[in-house]
Write an enzyme that holds these catalytic residues in place. Structure first.
Site, mmCIF file in Angstrom:
data_model
loop_
_atom_site.group_PDB
_atom_site.id
_atom_site.type_symbol
_atom_site.label_atom_id
_atom_site.label_comp_id
_atom_site.label_asym_id
_atom_site.label_seq_id
_atom_site.Cartn_x
_atom_site.Cartn_y
_atom_site.Cartn_z
ATOM 1 N N CYS A 16 44.939 -16.930 -2.397
ATOM 2 C CA CYS A 16 46.308 -16.457 -2.633
ATOM 3 C C CYS A 16 47.263 -17.623 -2.905
ATOM 4 O O CYS A 16 48.341 -17.423 -3.462
ATOM 5 C CB CYS A 16 46.803 -15.650 -1.437
ATOM 6 S SG CYS A 16 45.645 -14.352 -0.975
ATOM 7 N N ALA A 49 29.892 -9.683 0.649
ATOM 8 C CA ALA A 49 31.332 -9.962 0.473
ATOM 9 C C ALA A 49 31.517 -10.826 -0.767
ATOM 10 O O ALA A 49 32.104 -11.903 -0.714
ATOM 11 C CB ALA A 49 31.892 -10.660 1.710
ATOM 12 N N GLY A 57 33.243 -10.332 -3.491
ATOM 13 C CA GLY A 57 34.530 -10.321 -4.186
ATOM 14 C C GLY A 57 34.500 -9.620 -5.527
ATOM 15 O O GLY A 57 33.753 -8.636 -5.716
ATOM 16 N N ALA A 58 35.290 -10.114 -6.432
ATOM 17 C CA ALA A 58 35.425 -9.495 -7.752
ATOM 18 C C ALA A 58 35.554 -10.604 -8.782
ATOM 19 O O ALA A 58 35.918 -11.730 -8.456
ATOM 20 C CB ALA A 58 36.680 -8.620 -7.779
ATOM 21 N N GLU A 111 52.011 -8.055 -21.978
ATOM 22 C CA GLU A 111 51.547 -6.949 -21.126
ATOM 23 C C GLU A 111 51.432 -5.698 -21.990
ATOM 24 O O GLU A 111 52.335 -5.359 -22.741
ATOM 25 C CB GLU A 111 52.530 -6.753 -19.961
ATOM 26 C CG GLU A 111 52.415 -5.440 -19.202
ATOM 27 C CD GLU A 111 51.055 -5.194 -18.567
ATOM 28 O OE1 GLU A 111 50.601 -6.043 -17.786
ATOM 29 O OE2 GLU A 111 50.443 -4.139 -18.860
#
Ligand SMILES: Cc1cc2nc3c(=O)[nH]c(=O)nc-3n(C[C@H](O)[C@H](O)[C@H](O)COP(=O)(O)OP(=O)(O)OC[C@H]3O[C@@H](n4cnc5c(N)ncnc54)[C@H](O)[C@@H]3O)c2cc1C
Length: 550
Positions: free
Chosen positions: A42, A111, A113-114, A180
């Site tokens: 993060c 675990a 993640g992505a 976007e």
């Protein structure tokens, strides 16, 4: 017992440490293919932006500290390549040497993640096009900017990571364009709540290109959109979302869910009784809508890690599901959400809810420095069950959302918000905190003391739009077609108002309009409040005319 965990960051590291605290005897082995464990993903955008200049600050723990503190063996640079569920074995490859070995397990935790989405579009695999997931990714972006003296960046994707990257690249002195596909940034937000974020970004010099879908990246790194824009760049960041890492689970025959994540029960156990899965790789059930979904957030990942550890160690722990509580900080603005958005509820086929929007100060107005918060509260109309909230503002947005997040978690109602006793001194809040205020307005709706007008009704000419602000405010801008009758003159000028038409009442932020609706309702009129007032109307209008700089 041997517990083997694949993936050593948010979910995996939490699981390992918790398992040790619950079972001193177990052998715990953490397999991580990257060079680090337990690093702060993060914080990566802030490392790129030089807000966190030292890479070491992002390393929360190391293989040594895991061994010394927890007697957990960590193998970095080792990649799990296959699971043999019938033999309870894992195949592992040592990156670098290419050598492989097998490990037996009693309990296996996935675990992994992505991985960042990289659509199969031309030009995405060249140097200068990055995605941000790991510390080496962040390092590569920093190095590239320095080496190439990059001055123009295009960020593709306006979700949390895209926005954080845009801010951090501006912080580093780059000219930033953000492309976007949707007509708004921050897809989890309702459009009118996202428009203040877009406005702030534009004010801070980010060129927002909304409604523009990535088509290709040229060899000189110019980004082309399907709509025909060509945006020159020295550096491209792809922030298009993530896909759960399910290759191992799929190959092992574990059940996957409808959204492509690993399916687990509320103890995080997969379809194999000896295998658990946690974090970005799993599907989670939304506690508000009841739907399965994917949610890539650190908080749920670490809580799931704890639940899996408890389950493996024979404890009764259950994962309650998710409500999508998230926040982003952007150029001095904070924008967060918890629970369902209006759009998510409609997509789930729900229309049994009401929405109030308010714009209170973050603390008492008489104390210097009060900054407005735009707070949107969504609740079940029949009984006031809180379904969701979104908030945007410069100060103390997080504390309001955290209170409401807790309320949603406890299945509280707007009456609970109305009643809750929160911190108050002038520099922190108000005797009637924004959370209380949202609860009070919503409770008035549920009790039938306040009728809300739908903003959509404005287009249907369903009633007379009544602006109860002062004339000078009205002159500065008003909803087209509105009639101005200031609150202070309302009692003496009631004869001017029709009794056979609904009155859609608004003021600047909602308070005076609420007083007006109470007065009018008791004098035989049919008033309905345009919740959030002129400020919300401005946000909604801005959201309907997204800015596309050319
Ligand atoms: C830039 C960025 C900013 C973010 N900011 C926030 C934020 O502000 N708030 C928030 O809540 N969330 C944030 N997130 C999301 C959050 O970091 C993730 O949701 C969380 O890390 C998920 O934890 P996880 O354990 O599932 O996966 P990860 O933390 O991604 O860990 C998975 C690990 O598994 C390893 N792995 C995968 N496959 C294998 C294999 N076969 N063998 C061995 N190892 C393997 C990977 O190398 C990786 O290190 C951010 C994410 C990023 C990338």
């Amino acid at each position: 017992m041997r517990i083997v965990i694949i993936g050593g960051v948010a979910g995996g590291a939490s699981c390992a440490a918790r398992a040790r605290r619950l079972n001193e005897q177990a052998e715990i082995l953490l397999i991580e293919r990257g060079p680090f464990v337990s690093f702060a993903n993060c914080g990566l955008p802030y490392y790129v932006g030089d807000v966190i200049p030292e890479e070491a600050k992002l390393l929360v723990a190391s293989p040594d500290s895991f061994r010394e503190r927890f007697n957990i063996e960590v193998r970095t640079g080792h990649e799990a390549t296959a699971i043999l569920p019938s033999e309870r074995k894992l195949e592992v490859r040592v990156l670098g040497s290419g050598e492989s070995y097998q490990v037996d397990y009693d309990a296996l935790v996935l675990a992994p993640g992505a991985s960042p989405l990289r659509p199969p579009l031309p030009g995405l695999d060249q140097e200068g096009v990055f995605a941000l997931r790991t510390l080496p990714d962040a390092r590569a972006i920093r190095d590239f900017i320095a080496r190439r003296h990059a001055s123009r960046a295009v960020v593709v994707g306006g979700g949390f990571i895209g926005l954080e990257m845009a801010e951090n690249l501006v912080h580093r002195g780059l000219e930033v364009s953000l492309v976007e596909m949707l007509p708004q940034v921050m897809p989890p937000f309702d459009p009118e709540m996202a428009s203040p974020i877009a406005e702030r970004m534009t004010r801070e010099g980010v060129r927002l290109l909304l409604g523009q879908a990535l088509a290709s990246v040229e060899s000189d790194l110019t980004v082309r959109t399907r709509e025909g824009l060509a945006v020159p760049a020295d550096l491209v960041i792809l922030a298009l979302g993530v896909r759960p890492e399910t290759a191992l689970a799929r190959a092992a025959g574990l059940e996957l869910g409808e959204r492509g994540g690993i399916r687990v029960d509320d103890q995080m156990r997969t379809s194999d009784p000896h295998i658990w899965a946690v974090g970005d790789a799993v599907e989670v059930r939304d506690v508000v809508t009841g739907r399965w979904g994917l949610l890539a957030l650190a908080g749920p990942a670490q809580r799931q890690g704890r639940v899996a550890a408890a389950s493996i160690c024979g404890r009764e722990a259950r994962f309650r599901g998710v409500q999508g509580t998230a926040i982003v900080g952007l150029f001095g603005l904070a924008a967060g959400c918890t629970g369902a958005s209006e759009r998510a509820l409609r997509q789930a086929g729900r229309d049994d809810f009401s929405v109030v929007t308010l714009h209170p100060g973050h603390h008492a107005g008489y104390y210097p420095g009060a900054r407005p918060i735009t707070l949107k509260l969504i609740f079940r109309t029949s009984d006031g069950l809180i379904l969701g909230a979104q908030a945007v503002g410069e100060e103390a947005v997080d504390k309001r959302l955290d209170v409401i997040a807790m309320a949603i978690g406890k299945q509280a109602t707007v009456f609970d918000l109305e009643e809750c006793e929160l911190c108050y001194a002038p520099q922190f809040g108000s005797a009637k905190d924004p959370v209380n205020m949202a609860g009070m307005i919503a409770a008035n709706v549920v009790r039938g003391d306040l009728s809300l007008a739908l903003w959509e009704e404005l287009n249907e000419h369903a009633g007379l739009v009544l602006d109860v602000r002062e004339p000078h405010e009205f002159e500065r801008g008003h909803i087209p077609g509105a009639v101005n009758l200031p609150l202070g003159q309302l009692r003496s000028r009631l004869a001017e108002l029709p009794t056979d038409r609904k009155l859609l009442v608004y003021c600047q932020v909602g308070q005076r309009a609420y007083y007006a609706t109470r007065l009018l309702a008791q004098r035989g009129f049919a008033p309905a409040l345009l919740s959030g007032g002129y400020r919300t109307w401005q946000n909604r209008t801005a959201a309907q005319t997204p800015q596309v700089a050319r």
